[in-house]
Design a protein around this motif. Structure first.
Motif, mmCIF file in Angstrom:
data_model
loop_
_atom_site.group_PDB
_atom_site.id
_atom_site.type_symbol
_atom_site.label_atom_id
_atom_site.label_comp_id
_atom_site.label_asym_id
_atom_site.label_seq_id
_atom_site.Cartn_x
_atom_site.Cartn_y
_atom_site.Cartn_z
ATOM 1 N N GLN A 451 0.846 -1.194 0.000
ATOM 2 C CA GLN A 451 0.000 0.000 0.000
ATOM 3 C C GLN A 451 0.879 1.240 0.000
ATOM 4 N N GLU A 456 -1.829 2.166 5.961
ATOM 5 C CA GLU A 456 -2.601 1.237 5.151
ATOM 6 C C GLU A 456 -1.834 -0.065 4.932
ATOM 7 N N HIS A 457 -0.507 0.057 4.804
ATOM 8 C CA HIS A 457 0.312 -1.131 4.608
ATOM 9 C C HIS A 457 0.258 -2.033 5.837
ATOM 10 N N ALA A 460 -3.004 -3.801 5.898
ATOM 11 C CA ALA A 460 -3.050 -4.832 4.865
ATOM 12 C C ALA A 460 -2.226 -6.054 5.271
#
Length: 482
Positions: A451, A456-457, A460
């Protein structure tokens, strides 16, 4: 408690102890080779009890996958983890056979050249050295083992050691994602996320080091069968358990055979009902637990299964209330948190040496340690039945399921009678079926969760770890031979 003149001598676990120290791994090729050579002895006899270990055959399916991926690992093309089932304490023997016998034999057939040693690093529970003895930590260290505390995140030394071995170790890493044995060849306990998390750490560390190796996890299934159905020995074991539970012994004798399945099933049902009834009375009378009314519309097996689950819940609540813990997660997760809470009270978490305390402080510390050890017996009871259902035998009345259930009841009764580490009776020679599953690319899972923003990473990655754990669960369940 034993007394020597005017001094009370209490078991070690009932006294305050220094903090458990991390045991660094120091692979000793000579000891590793010696253990490999002695494997046939270990397969037949257990140390300490010298009772037959009962494994006369080990069959491996899909060994070609293991040889080919191990070659790629030694060639520096991939990094490799093994996620193996953990049915019972004999599983390491099956894994040792896999690496010391099957792997080199298969490699020779395929014309693959491998460099010694061909084994694997492995994670083991730090608590094993408490009930088995310090010698076990010494041996595991020199075989490449890394100790972990199951009830909490990996310690700093363990994290550093594991991550270093994952990317630079000369051997792959093996882990049992179920976290503990469940005594059932045909039931896979809910997996912990540890195996998937280790794989993602490996990918991240390789990327930071600008290395291109792909990371794989290979699921490994382990299942046991009796070479000759031991109906007579099962009959003898059930007779012993019936006597322990105060029931009339219903032994069949030398004529016991497969045709008596219905009788064995009823005897096991009666044993379970008697044990549960006595434990319900115990928790009702001494811990003021309330048990719900039974539902007459359910089958007897379903009623018994429901009663068992309620009993386990009450036992966990008694333990959690003492340690001031709120229920979180499934039964296995709760047991691990309780175990860690108990260890924190028995083994000093700071640098304080209990022997350096004043006599009064030491006495109070021993008192707390004693109470904590007693309370932890509740979670040991729960651990014995963590995967037991009321319909396991009814669904498939095989000698393996009869024996597994009887041995689980044996373990529980032995612990309640005061045996710290029960020595299970061996019912007969067994065959171990080891299945190598389809390798799963952790790198691909990781690349799919890239991401733009760090936040967000991270989110995820958490989802990807969960997804990979689910895929491992499915893979291990598919390898069960029905």
């Amino acid at each position: 408690m034993f007394y020597l003149r005017d001094r009370a001598v209490t078991p070690r676990e009932y006294r305050a102890q220094p903090k458990l120290q991390f045991i660094p791994q120091r692979v000793n090729p000579f000891l590793l080779r010696l253990v490999m050579l002695m494997l046939p002895i270990f397969l037949r006899f257990r140390l300490r009890s010298w009772l037959p270990a009962g494994i006369s055959q080990i069959q491996v399916t899909n060994a070609k996958i293991l040889a080919e991926f191990y070659q790629q690992f030694q060639g520096g093309k991939i990094r490799l983890l093994f996620a193996a089932r953990h049915v019972e304490v004999d599983d390491p023997l099956s894994m040792m056979y896999l690496f010391s016998r099957t792997l080199p034999r298969t490699a020779r057939k395929l014309g693959i050249s491998l460099q010694y040693p061909f084994f694997s690093h492995f994670l083991y529970d730090r608590g094993m050295t408490l009930w088995a003895g310090r010698w076990l930590g010494w041996v595991f260290s020199r075989l490449g083992g890394v100790p972990i505390h199951r009830g909490k995140s990996l310690e700093r030394e363990a994290i550093r050691t594991v991550r270093e071995l994952l990317i630079n170790g000369t051997m792959p890493m093996a882990i049992a994602p179920e976290g503990a044995t469940n005594g059932h060849s045909e039931i896979v306990s809910p997996l912990k996320s540890g195996a998937a998390q280790l794989g993602f750490w490996c990918v991240e560390d390789l990327q930071k080091a600008n290395r291109s190796e792909e990371v794989f996890i290979i699921p490994i299934g382990i299942q046991y069968y009796y070479v000759t159905p031991p109906w007579r020995k099962l009959d003898k074991l059930l007779s012993q358990l019936e006597a322990d539970c105060g029931l009339a012994v219903q032994g069949i004798g030398s004529s016991a055979s497969e045709r008596h399945k219905d009788i064995f099933s009823q005897r096991l049902f009666n044993l379970g009902e008697a044990a549960i009834a006595q434990m319900e009375a115990f928790y009702r009378d001494y811990y003021h637990c309330q048990f719900p009314d039974r539902h007459p519309g359910d089958t007897p097996e379903a009623v018994l299964g429901n009663r068992l689950q309620v009993l386990l819940e009450k036992a966990l609540q008694v333990c959690e209330q003492y340690f001031h813990l709120q229920p979180q997660g499934n039964i296995s997760d709760r047991c691990r948190r309780l175990e860690e809470a108990g260890w924190c009270r028995i083994y000093c978490q700071d640098s304080t040496d209990p022997n350096a305390l004043s006599p009064l402080q030491r006495g109070l510390g021993d008192w707390i340690a004693h109470e904590s050890a007693i309370r932890m017996r509740h979670l040991r009871l729960v651990e014995s039945f963590v995967a037991v259902t009321g319909t396991y035998i009814q669904e498939k009345p095989t000698i393996e399921r009869f024996a597994e259930t009887a041995l689980i009841i044996y373990d529980a009764i032995a612990r309640l009678k005061g045996t710290k580490v029960p020595h299970r009776p061996r019912l007969g020679w067994r065959k171990s079926q080891v299945t190598i599953g389809t390798p799963i690319s952790v790198t691909q899972f990781y690349l799919n969760c890239q991401q733009d923003s760090p936040r967000e990473h991270r989110q995820a990655v958490k989802k990807a770890v969960k997804s990979l754990t689910t895929e491992l669960q499915i893979a291990l369940e598919k390898m069960i031979s029905t």
